[in-house]
Structures are given as structure tokens and as C-alpha cells.
Design a protein around this motif. Structure first.
Motif, PDB file in Angstrom:
ATOM      1  N   ILE A 145       0.850  -1.189   0.000  1.00  0.00           N
ATOM      2  CA  ILE A 145       0.000   0.000   0.000  1.00  0.00           C
ATOM      3  C   ILE A 145       0.885   1.238   0.000  1.00  0.00           C
ATOM      4  O   ILE A 145       1.906   1.289   0.692  1.00  0.00           O
ATOM      5  N   ALA A 146       0.497   2.237  -0.771  1.00  0.00           N
ATOM      6  CA  ALA A 146       1.258   3.492  -0.808  1.00  0.00           C
ATOM      7  C   ALA A 146       0.952   4.296   0.449  1.00  0.00           C
ATOM      8  O   ALA A 146      -0.199   4.676   0.697  1.00  0.00           O
ATOM      9  N   ARG A 147       1.963   4.553   1.242  1.00  0.00           N
ATOM     10  CA  ARG A 147       1.850   5.389   2.443  1.00  0.00           C
ATOM     11  C   ARG A 147       2.638   6.671   2.200  1.00  0.00           C
ATOM     12  O   ARG A 147       3.611   6.680   1.443  1.00  0.00           O
ATOM     13  N   GLY A 148       2.276   7.741   2.872  1.00  0.00           N
ATOM     14  CA  GLY A 148       3.062   8.956   2.728  1.00  0.00           C
ATOM     15  C   GLY A 148       2.288  10.217   3.006  1.00  0.00           C
ATOM     16  O   GLY A 148       1.329  10.217   3.782  1.00  0.00           O
ATOM     17  N   LYS A 149       2.705  11.311   2.351  1.00  0.00           N
ATOM     18  CA  LYS A 149       2.106  12.628   2.560  1.00  0.00           C
ATOM     19  C   LYS A 149       1.981  13.339   1.219  1.00  0.00           C
ATOM     20  O   LYS A 149       2.816  13.162   0.324  1.00  0.00           O
ATOM     21  N   ALA A 150       0.939  14.133   1.103  1.00  0.00           N
ATOM     22  CA  ALA A 150       0.799  15.033  -0.042  1.00  0.00           C
ATOM     23  C   ALA A 150       1.171  16.435   0.418  1.00  0.00           C
ATOM     24  O   ALA A 150       0.664  16.917   1.435  1.00  0.00           O
ATOM     25  N   VAL A 151       2.079  17.090  -0.322  1.00  0.00           N
ATOM     26  CA  VAL A 151       2.550  18.421   0.078  1.00  0.00           C
ATOM     27  C   VAL A 151       2.442  19.371  -1.106  1.00  0.00           C
ATOM     28  O   VAL A 151       2.540  18.947  -2.270  1.00  0.00           O
ATOM     29  N   PRO A 152       2.246  20.654  -0.836  1.00  0.00           N
ATOM     30  CA  PRO A 152       2.270  21.624  -1.940  1.00  0.00           C
ATOM     31  C   PRO A 152       3.607  21.578  -2.668  1.00  0.00           C
ATOM     32  O   PRO A 152       4.653  21.352  -2.059  1.00  0.00           O
ATOM     33  N   ALA A 153       3.557  21.812  -3.967  1.00  0.00           N
ATOM     34  CA  ALA A 153       4.785  21.737  -4.769  1.00  0.00           C
ATOM     35  C   ALA A 153       5.857  22.693  -4.259  1.00  0.00           C
ATOM     36  O   ALA A 153       7.048  22.368  -4.266  1.00  0.00           O
ATOM     37  N   SER A 154       5.441  23.861  -3.799  1.00  0.00           N
ATOM     38  CA  SER A 154       6.414  24.845  -3.315  1.00  0.00           C
ATOM     39  C   SER A 154       7.141  24.337  -2.080  1.00  0.00           C
ATOM     40  O   SER A 154       8.338  24.582  -1.900  1.00  0.00           O
ATOM     41  N   LYS A 155       6.440  23.603  -1.222  1.00  0.00           N
ATOM     42  CA  LYS A 155       7.082  23.048  -0.031  1.00  0.00           C
ATOM     43  C   LYS A 155       8.013  21.904  -0.414  1.00  0.00           C
ATOM     44  O   LYS A 155       9.124  21.793   0.122  1.00  0.00           O
ATOM     45  N   PHE A 156       7.585  21.043  -1.348  1.00  0.00           N
ATOM     46  CA  PHE A 156       8.418  19.922  -1.759  1.00  0.00           C
ATOM     47  C   PHE A 156       9.744  20.417  -2.326  1.00  0.00           C
ATOM     48  O   PHE A 156      10.799  19.809  -2.105  1.00  0.00           O
ATOM     49  N   ALA A 157       9.706  21.540  -3.055  1.00  0.00           N
ATOM     50  CA  ALA A 157      10.922  22.087  -3.658  1.00  0.00           C
ATOM     51  C   ALA A 157      11.940  22.484  -2.597  1.00  0.00           C
ATOM     52  O   ALA A 157      13.145  22.495  -2.862  1.00  0.00           O
ATOM     53  N   ARG A 158      11.467  22.782  -1.378  1.00  0.00           N
ATOM     54  CA  ARG A 158      12.363  23.230  -0.316  1.00  0.00           C
ATOM     55  C   ARG A 158      12.817  22.104   0.612  1.00  0.00           C
ATOM     56  O   ARG A 158      13.780  22.265   1.348  1.00  0.00           O
ATOM     57  N   GLN A 159      12.109  20.972   0.617  1.00  0.00           N
ATOM     58  CA  GLN A 159      12.427  19.931   1.587  1.00  0.00           C
ATOM     59  C   GLN A 159      13.347  18.864   0.977  1.00  0.00           C
ATOM     60  O   GLN A 159      13.195  18.485  -0.186  1.00  0.00           O
ATOM     61  N   LYS A 160      14.294  18.393   1.770  1.00  0.00           N
ATOM     62  CA  LYS A 160      15.203  17.345   1.324  1.00  0.00           C
ATOM     63  C   LYS A 160      14.696  15.964   1.728  1.00  0.00           C
ATOM     64  O   LYS A 160      15.104  14.957   1.155  1.00  0.00           O
ATOM     65  N   HIS A 161      13.832  15.922   2.725  1.00  0.00           N
ATOM     66  CA  HIS A 161      13.271  14.659   3.199  1.00  0.00           C
ATOM     67  C   HIS A 161      12.029  14.949   4.014  1.00  0.00           C
ATOM     68  O   HIS A 161      11.705  16.118   4.287  1.00  0.00           O
ATOM     69  N   PHE A 162      11.319  13.890   4.389  1.00  0.00           N
ATOM     70  CA  PHE A 162      10.233  14.051   5.354  1.00  0.00           C
ATOM     71  C   PHE A 162      10.233  12.836   6.275  1.00  0.00           C
ATOM     72  O   PHE A 162      11.058  11.919   6.110  1.00  0.00           O
ATOM     73  N   HIS A 163       9.356  12.830   7.247  1.00  0.00           N
ATOM     74  CA  HIS A 163       9.368  11.773   8.253  1.00  0.00           C
ATOM     75  C   HIS A 163       8.051  11.006   8.262  1.00  0.00           C
ATOM     76  O   HIS A 163       6.983  11.578   8.046  1.00  0.00           O
ATOM     77  N   LEU A 164       8.160   9.710   8.515  1.00  0.00           N
ATOM     78  CA  LEU A 164       7.026   8.859   8.852  1.00  0.00           C
ATOM     79  C   LEU A 164       7.481   7.911   9.952  1.00  0.00           C
ATOM     80  O   LEU A 164       8.667   7.546  10.011  1.00  0.00           O
ATOM     81  N   PRO A 165       6.573   7.468  10.827  1.00  0.00           N
ATOM     82  CA  PRO A 165       6.977   6.530  11.880  1.00  0.00           C
ATOM     83  C   PRO A 165       7.268   5.147  11.309  1.00  0.00           C
ATOM     84  O   PRO A 165       6.639   4.709  10.337  1.00  0.00           O
TER      85      PRO A 165
END
Length: 452
Positions: free
Chosen positions: A34-54
Motif C-alpha cells: 500500500i502506498a503510504r506517505g504525505k501530499a505536500v504543496p509543490a512549493s514546499k516539496f521544492a524546499r524539503q530534502k526529506h520528510f518523516h514517517l513513523p
């Protein structure tokens, strides 16, 4: 932002040409796929190098319960660091806005790969091949059913209505008329696949009512597993558009064939680029036989990964288009291990045991692991089988509980897939199986309520 978009794969750039990217879906496969994760605005994705999940997303059963697999520290749901693999960036063409999907890899605080993340398991197996100077190549086949919308779990699953207004017909393998019945759904599958940059090798009608097969071009195991992971989602989305469901259950309909994910294997020598299954005069090499020997010896230990649910074992029925044996033969679809017709340079070995319900990363990893053990141990297979292999007895576990018993004892297989993955997988599947055993089925109520 412009620089980031310029580095996207070609298909993603073409999808966004002249359009404003709205959102990025940051996704990762859990154990069921199953695909797990987060949906983020494109502008935020451009600034982030990674994100977190438990890390607990890998301890979850298919029903949403939890296996006690957290380890000595207990169930503290430690955050993982998820880093994007931008080579996987692809469209999500069914969304209402302009959205990309990007598969991520999971790491811990020391920047080590999370060992029970399915994509990391497959990467581990591929690296073990590369350490031997070998490059594994796979080609998966995806079987699935298009069925009528089913909103009541107590109701049997039924074939979908075709464009003629009649239910999809069974026993119509390779019928173009049958394929035409699903024309609108297939058109969307093609359109979605094209938008995502995927090449479909062909679509055929299989033997079940509403059962189709999609073949993918051969290539890198991780890339092909990514595509199967993506394809399951796009096929479901295409079906929903046309008031039906797509299901990848191994056996969704009684008295119909099940759905497999046949895996074709070949191996290239890294230095020469040649297929190691082919000798100087086009003959079959020791590596060819060792790979088959590895499948024959170790596949029983891997069945819990290739057939991960209680429903999976309903597919393994004699004379119902699914193998129940570990025999091998050339151009014989009754054997679990088949060598298809091909010119020598394209020689490959097909594992016909994996169900379509398996996680594609784990299914391909387990199959490759068995072949690698055969190469390492220089195993010789049984003589080639002649005749109808369905006539023999089963060579594989017949229920999930038995399959897990064999998997848990398979130290050689654990060494390839990773001991920590094996530990977590076993605990989660045991929890899932025990939960199933508490369910009273309609068969029990019908035949036992007043008769025993």
C-alpha cells in the motif's frame, strides 16, 4: 523551483509542460504494498530534502492492526527519514489538479537503510548480485480482475458489466472481443501509463471472467517493481472511473482462475554485458541450471512472501492455471518453473508461483534471492519434467500458517533478504493470520451450525 523541475524524468516534464505543478505525493510502499506517505504543496516539496514517517507503518497488518515487531525499545514509533528518489517522479493523471508522485527510500538517524522497508529489501538483493559481477534483469506479468463494485464484504465478488451490458465472460482467454468489452477502462489504463512514462508490452484477456494480463518490458528489478507498485494504483483509478473495481486478490471469484505475477529472470555479466544463462555456442550454462536449482530448493521457504495472505492459497488449485509444483520444463505452463521459447541471447527463467497479491518489491526480491542461493551453492536441479505437472502432488505449503513455519526456519533465505526484515515480516504475518483464524466464515455457519 525551475532547476528542480528541469531534473525531472522526461515523461514528468512532458506532463507538466505549460502547466503549474500543484502538489507532490511523497510515497513509500509498506509491507502489503500500500502506498503510504504525505501530499505536500509543490512549493514546499521544492524546499524539503526529506520528510518523516513513523517506522510503525511497517508493523501494520492488512486490516490496520499491529504486529508486535518494534523490537527491544518497544512501540515508540520512531521517525524514519524518507528521501525522494527523483528518478521515480511521475504523474498522477487521475487527480483533479496537476500532481506528481515520488517514491521515497527509508533511512534511520545514522543514514542506514531501514532493513524492513520493501524497496530496501530488493535493493539489498540486487547489490548482492552486483557484488558478484552480475546484473539481474526481470520482466513481471500482472494479472488482475475487473469486477462489479462490491460494497458488502458478505456478498460474493461478481464480474463487471462489459460495454455490451452483459457480465464479463469466462473461458475466453486471448479473445479480442472479450478485451473490447473493457475498452473504456483499458483506454484509460493506456492513457495513464503513457502520462507516467510506462511502456506496456501488451494486454490480453486471461481465462477468468473479467481477468486481464499486462506484460511489462524487461529491465532493472527495482525499476520494474516501482512500475508494478505504480500500475496497481493507476489500474484501480482507471476502473473506478468506469464504475467497477480492479482487484489484485490472488483468488477473488470461486471457480475462476487466480491472478499471478509471473516473474521472468535473466542475468547479465557486468563486464561483458552478456546473458550468463547462455554459453559460447548458445547452450545452457551451469549458471542457468544453478539458478533453477536454487528456485527448486528455496522457493518453499519463500512462499509466505510470494503468497502472503490466506486467500493466496486458494489460487494453488490443481488444473486451475496455477502451479502447485517445483518442476521445471521448457515451454510447459503446468510447471512452477518454466523456460519460455526464446533465442539464446534472450534466454530467461520464469517463476510462475508468485501471486499478484504479493508486494512487488518483496516478491521480486524473494524470487531473485532463491536464484542467488542456487548460484552461491552451485545447486543442480531435478531433471527436466516431461508431461502434465498438474498430475503430481503439491510441492509447496498449502496454507499461510504452514508457509510461515517454513519461512521462519529458512536462515539461508534470511541471510539474503536480511534477518531484520525476516523477523518483522514473520511477526506481522503471524498477527494477521491469527486475526483471520478468529473469523467465522459463511461456510462454517452453513454446514456446522445445525449439523455437528
Amino acid at each position: 523551483m525551475a532547476d528542480w523541475k528541469d531534473k525531472l524524468p522526461e515523461a514528468a516534464q512532458e506532463y507538466l509542460e505549460g502547466r503549474r505543478l500543484d502538489e507532490v505525493e511523497c510515497i513509500i510502499s509498506d509491507l502489503p504494498g500500500i502506498a503510504r506517505g504525505k501530499a505536500v504543496p509543490a512549493s514546499k516539496f521544492a524546499r524539503q530534502k526529506h520528510f518523516h514517517l513513523p517506522d510503525s507503518i511497517f508493523f501494520q497488518t492488512i486490516t490496520g492492526d499491529w504486529g508486535e515487531a518494534a523490537g527491544e525499545e518497544g512501540f515508540i514509533e520512531r521517525d524514519m527519514i524518507l528521501k525522494p528518489d527523483m528518478t521515480t517522479a511521475t504523474a498522477a493523471p487521475w487527480t483533479g489538479d496537476w500532481t506528481l508522485q515520488v517514491i521515497h527510500d527509508a533511512y534511520d538517524r545514522e543514514d542506514e537503510p531501514i532493513p524492513f522497508s520493501p524497496r530496501n529489501v530488493l535493493k539489498r538483493v540486487v547489490e548482492l548480485y552486483r557484488a558478484k559481477g552480475l546484473e539481474p534483469v526481470v520482466a513481471p506479468e500482472m494479472e488482475f480482475f475487473l469486477v462489479a463494485r462490491n460494497l458488502d464484504p458478505a456478498k460474493a465478488i461478481e464480474p463487471m458489466m462489459g460495454r455490451s451490458g452483459r457480465p464479463a465472460a469466462a473461458r475466453q482467454a486471448y479473445s479480442m472481443t472479450a478485451v473490447d468489452e473493457f475498452g473504456p477502462v483499458i483506454d484509460d489504463i493506456y492513457d495513464f501509463a503513457e502520462a507516467q512514462g510506462f511502456e506496456i508490452d501488451g494486454i490480453t484477456q486471461e481465462g477468468g471472467a473479467g481477468q486481464l494480463e499486462i506484460n511489462l518490458r524487461h529491465g532493472d528489478p527495482v525499476k520494474l517493481a516501482d512500475e508494478v507498485f505504480y500500475f496497481k494504483r493507476l489500474i484501480r483509478e482507471a476502473a473506478i472511473r468506469h464504475d467497477c473495481f480492479a482487484t489484485f486478490m490472488a483468488k477473488p471469484i470461486e471457480d475462476e482462475p487466480g491472478s499471478a505475477m509471473h516473474i521472468h529472470h535473466s542475468i547479465m555479466d557486468t563486464e561483458t554485458g552478456k546473458n550468463v544463462f547462455v554459453g559460447p555456442q548458445g547452450g545452457e550454462t551451469d549458471a542457468f541450471y544453478h539458478f533453477i536449482g536454487g528456485l527448486q530448493k528455496h522457493l518453499p521457504s519463500a512462499i509466505a512472501v510470494l503468497a502472503p495472505y490466506v486467500n493466496s492459497y486458494r489460487r494453488y488449485v490443481k488444473d486451475h492455471a496455477a502451479p502447485i509444483n517445483l518442476a521445471w520444463a521448457r515451454d510447459n505452463r503446468t510447471t512452477g518453473i518454466r523456460v519460455p521459447l526464446s533465442p539464446p541471447e534472450a534466454r530467461r527463467i520464469e517463476n510462475r508461483l508468485a501471486g499478484m497479491d504479493c508486494n512487488p518489491y518483496l516478491g521480486i526480491a524473494a524470487s531473485l534471492a532463491c536464484g542467488l542461493l542456487g548460484l552461491n551453492e552451485e545447486l543442480r536441479p531435478d531433471p527436466q519434467f516431461r508431461g502434465d505437472a498438474y498430475a503430481g502432488e503439491s510441492d509447496i505449503p498449502d496454507v499461510l500458517g504452514n508457509a510461515l513455519d517454513v519461512f521462519e526456519e529458512a536462515e539461508a533465505l534470511h541471510g539474503i533478504l536480511g534477518p531484520e526484515f525476516a523477523r518483522v515480516f514473520s511477526i506481522v504475518k503471524r498477527a494477521e493470520y491469527e486475526e483471520f483464524l478468529q473469523v467465522i466464515s459463511p461456510w462454517e455457519r452453513e454446514h456446522l451450525l445445525l449439523n455437528v
